[in-house]
Each structure stands twice: as C-alpha cells, then as structure tokens.
Design a protein around this motif. Structure first.
Motif, PDB file in Angstrom:
ATOM      1  N   HIS A 201      23.961  -1.266 -14.400  1.00  0.00           N
ATOM      2  CA  HIS A 201      22.833  -1.951 -13.738  1.00  0.00           C
ATOM      3  C   HIS A 201      21.731  -2.245 -14.759  1.00  0.00           C
ATOM      4  O   HIS A 201      21.047  -1.334 -15.230  1.00  0.00           O
ATOM      5  CB  HIS A 201      22.282  -1.052 -12.625  1.00  0.00           C
ATOM      6  CG  HIS A 201      21.337  -1.732 -11.690  1.00  0.00           C
ATOM      7  ND1 HIS A 201      21.625  -1.946 -10.356  1.00  0.00           N
ATOM      8  CD2 HIS A 201      20.098  -2.238 -11.883  1.00  0.00           C
ATOM      9  CE1 HIS A 201      20.602  -2.548  -9.767  1.00  0.00           C
ATOM     10  NE2 HIS A 201      19.657  -2.736 -10.676  1.00  0.00           N
TER      11      HIS A 201
ATOM     12  N   ASP B 202      18.912   0.308 -15.622  1.00  0.00           N
ATOM     13  CA  ASP B 202      17.932  -0.408 -14.791  1.00  0.00           C
ATOM     14  C   ASP B 202      16.854  -1.024 -15.689  1.00  0.00           C
ATOM     15  O   ASP B 202      15.710  -1.192 -15.267  1.00  0.00           O
ATOM     16  CB  ASP B 202      17.300   0.498 -13.721  1.00  0.00           C
ATOM     17  CG  ASP B 202      16.717  -0.291 -12.560  1.00  0.00           C
ATOM     18  OD1 ASP B 202      17.060  -1.480 -12.395  1.00  0.00           O
ATOM     19  OD2 ASP B 202      15.882   0.273 -11.820  1.00  0.00           O
TER      20      ASP B 202
ATOM     21  N   GLU C 279      21.291  -6.842  -6.365  1.00  0.00           N
ATOM     22  CA  GLU C 279      21.070  -5.676  -5.576  1.00  0.00           C
ATOM     23  C   GLU C 279      20.479  -6.038  -4.226  1.00  0.00           C
ATOM     24  O   GLU C 279      19.745  -7.015  -4.102  1.00  0.00           O
ATOM     25  CB  GLU C 279      20.176  -4.663  -6.308  1.00  0.00           C
ATOM     26  CG  GLU C 279      18.811  -5.160  -6.749  1.00  0.00           C
ATOM     27  CD  GLU C 279      18.111  -4.119  -7.625  1.00  0.00           C
ATOM     28  OE1 GLU C 279      17.785  -3.020  -7.135  1.00  0.00           O
ATOM     29  OE2 GLU C 279      17.900  -4.417  -8.816  1.00  0.00           O
TER      30      GLU C 279
ATOM     31  N   HIS D  12      22.395   2.656  -6.357  1.00  0.00           N
ATOM     32  CA  HIS D  12      21.892   2.483  -7.728  1.00  0.00           C
ATOM     33  C   HIS D  12      20.598   3.263  -7.921  1.00  0.00           C
ATOM     34  O   HIS D  12      19.820   3.437  -6.989  1.00  0.00           O
ATOM     35  CB  HIS D  12      21.757   0.981  -8.025  1.00  0.00           C
ATOM     36  CG  HIS D  12      20.390   0.503  -8.320  1.00  0.00           C
ATOM     37  ND1 HIS D  12      19.799   0.645  -9.545  1.00  0.00           N
ATOM     38  CD2 HIS D  12      19.492  -0.134  -7.552  1.00  0.00           C
ATOM     39  CE1 HIS D  12      18.595   0.113  -9.499  1.00  0.00           C
ATOM     40  NE2 HIS D  12      18.381  -0.364  -8.314  1.00  0.00           N
TER      41      HIS D  12
ATOM     42  N   HIS E  61      18.696  -5.511 -15.983  1.00  0.00           N
ATOM     43  CA  HIS E  61      18.031  -6.783 -15.665  1.00  0.00           C
ATOM     44  C   HIS E  61      17.671  -7.467 -16.981  1.00  0.00           C
ATOM     45  O   HIS E  61      16.517  -7.486 -17.396  1.00  0.00           O
ATOM     46  CB  HIS E  61      16.786  -6.534 -14.814  1.00  0.00           C
ATOM     47  CG  HIS E  61      17.084  -5.881 -13.503  1.00  0.00           C
ATOM     48  ND1 HIS E  61      17.681  -6.565 -12.465  1.00  0.00           N
ATOM     49  CD2 HIS E  61      16.906  -4.616 -13.069  1.00  0.00           C
ATOM     50  CE1 HIS E  61      17.837  -5.739 -11.435  1.00  0.00           C
ATOM     51  NE2 HIS E  61      17.380  -4.552 -11.773  1.00  0.00           N
TER      52      HIS E  61
HETATM   53 NI    NI Z   1      17.529  -2.931 -10.387  1.00  0.00          NI
END
Ligand code: NI
Length: 260
Positions: free
Chosen positions: A8, A205, A94, A155, A10
C-alpha cells in the motif's frame, strides 16, 4: 536480501512530484520486488494505472476513499469498473469508513463503500479496506454484504488484538505500517506479535506514517525494511522470514507474478 512487497503506497502524491523517479530507484535498490500503488478517487486511480504502466514492479489499486466519497460524480461506479478492468489493476480500494475525520457524511461513506464491495464481488477482485474509528460499522457491513471470493486486507491496521481476530475470522489479511515501530503503539505491537504469519502484509502507506527513524519526514518504500525488522523482533523471527512470508501473502492476495 529477501525481496519485499509494499502492499500500500501513494506514489502519485504531490510530495513525490519533484523526485518520483529517484524514490522508485531507491525502492528497487532497497529490494522492493513490487509496490501496490493505491488510488483514493477517480483521478488518482487513473494516475496509479498510468504509473504502473511505466514501471514493471508497480501495480495499481483503484477506488474511492471514504474522505472522497462525498465528491464522486454520479457515474463514478461505471468509471471505476472501466478502470478496474485495465491491466495491472490488482485490487479495488482504498475503500471503507473514516469516522475520525468524517470528511464525507457517514451515510455517503457507507453507500460508496458498499457499492465498491459489490463491484469487487462482480469483478472478482480483492479489496483494500480503510477503517478509522469505524470498526463496528466496517465489520457490520462486511458481515452483511460479504467479501468476495478474493477476500481483502485491512490496511494500516490500527485496532487491538480482539478486532484483529474478528478480521481474521472474516478471512481478511492484516497489513501493518510504520506505526508498529512507534514505542507507544502497544496495541499495534501486540497485533504484530500475534497475527498468524500467513495472514500478515506490510506496507508503507507512504508518504504518510514513516517508521520511527524518519518520523516527521516523508515516508517512501525504501523505508519498508524497518517495519519488517520490527515485526521480526517482536515475533522472535529472522527479518528474512517475515519478508518472505509477507511477500508471498501479497502475491497470493493480489495475484502478483512469482507466487510459489
Ligand atoms: Ni492509504
């Protein structure tokens, strides 16, 4: 060095705008075999797909985050379905509920979450679930509507062991991020020690939630080994064992190449 999979990230965040290619190069040097790059609305989902198309080790998840649920266009589900059918899309998300910040009305968050769960069942894709201060509501929806055959992952898991057990009973994977390295994160550290290894994923994340040595700075996939080392120490295992198991779990959940 056993390869890692970041379940996960970004990487399309604007904080990577100036040096994204260098961040990706550092990820490769740090032994990242794959990164699942995750969208939070339609434009960011499309951007994840585009980046995944340019880098063999990147994969995309497309979805609408509860923060953005209130802003979706009326035809968002149709557009998400189109995006989800593109190559290199490995999950929907997500998606979920966020009762902490409440940036979208709760009823809208729930509607958009349930519609995406239904889409995941229709398209036979796993889901990536965001749950912040909404544990009971998320579990209630999952129990009522049902996960698809491909299952999903909670997550950046932030609950206690009791909640982790309920998630495991539903068939979910538990994914841990930087907070497991924070000395005061007792609940998360207990979960890290107790989750069956075959149900554990790891993630950055990024750019959020850097591990302890980088707190206050931008997170990136190259920092993921720190999370592995902390989990290994909490479980009395070698870091390589945790790296190998979590990478295999990611491959199984997301259907990534190299599943043994
Ligand atoms: Ni996220």
């Amino acid at each position: 060095m056993v390869p890692l999979i970041d379940s996960h990230a970004h990487l399309n965040d604007r904080r990577f705008e100036a040096d994204r290619e260098e961040v990706l190069a550092r990820a490769r040097e740090a032994g990242l075999a794959a990164v699942v790059n995750v969208g939070f609305d339609l434009p960011s989902s499309a951007a994840c797909l585009e980046l995944a198309g340019a880098h063999p080790f990147l994969y995309a998840a497309v979805g609408v985050h509860p923060h953005d649920a209130g802003e979706v266009p009326p035809d968002y589900l149709e557009r998400l379905r189109e995006l989800a059918r593109k190559p290199k899309v490995v999950a929907l998300g997500e998606m979920g509920l966020d009762y902490y910040r409440n940036l979208s009305p709760r009823a809208v968050q729930e509607k958009v979450f349930r519609e995406q769960l239904a889409l995941a069942r229709e398209l036979d894709l796993p889901v990536i679930i965001h749950d912040r201060e909404a544990h009971a509501a998320v579990l209630g929806i999952l129990r009522k509507d049902g996960l698809g055959r491909r299952g999903g992952v909670m997550h950046c898991f932030s609950g206690d062991w009791e909640l982790a057990r309920e998630c495991l009973e539903l068939g979910l994977y538990i994914s841990l991020a930087g907070p497991v390295t924070y000395p005061n994160a007792q609940k998360t550290r207990e979960v890290a020690a107790r989750v069956p290894l075959e149900r554990l994923l790891i993630e950055t994340d990024c750019p959020y939630l850097p591990p302890q040595p980088w707190r206050g700075r931008r997170n990136e996939p190259a920092f993921l080994r720190c999370v592995v080392e902390e989990i290994a120490a909490l479980r009395g295992l070698a870091a390589d064992e945790v790296a190998a198991a979590t990478a295999e779990n990611s491959r199984l959940l997301f259907g990534l190449p190299g599943t043994s």
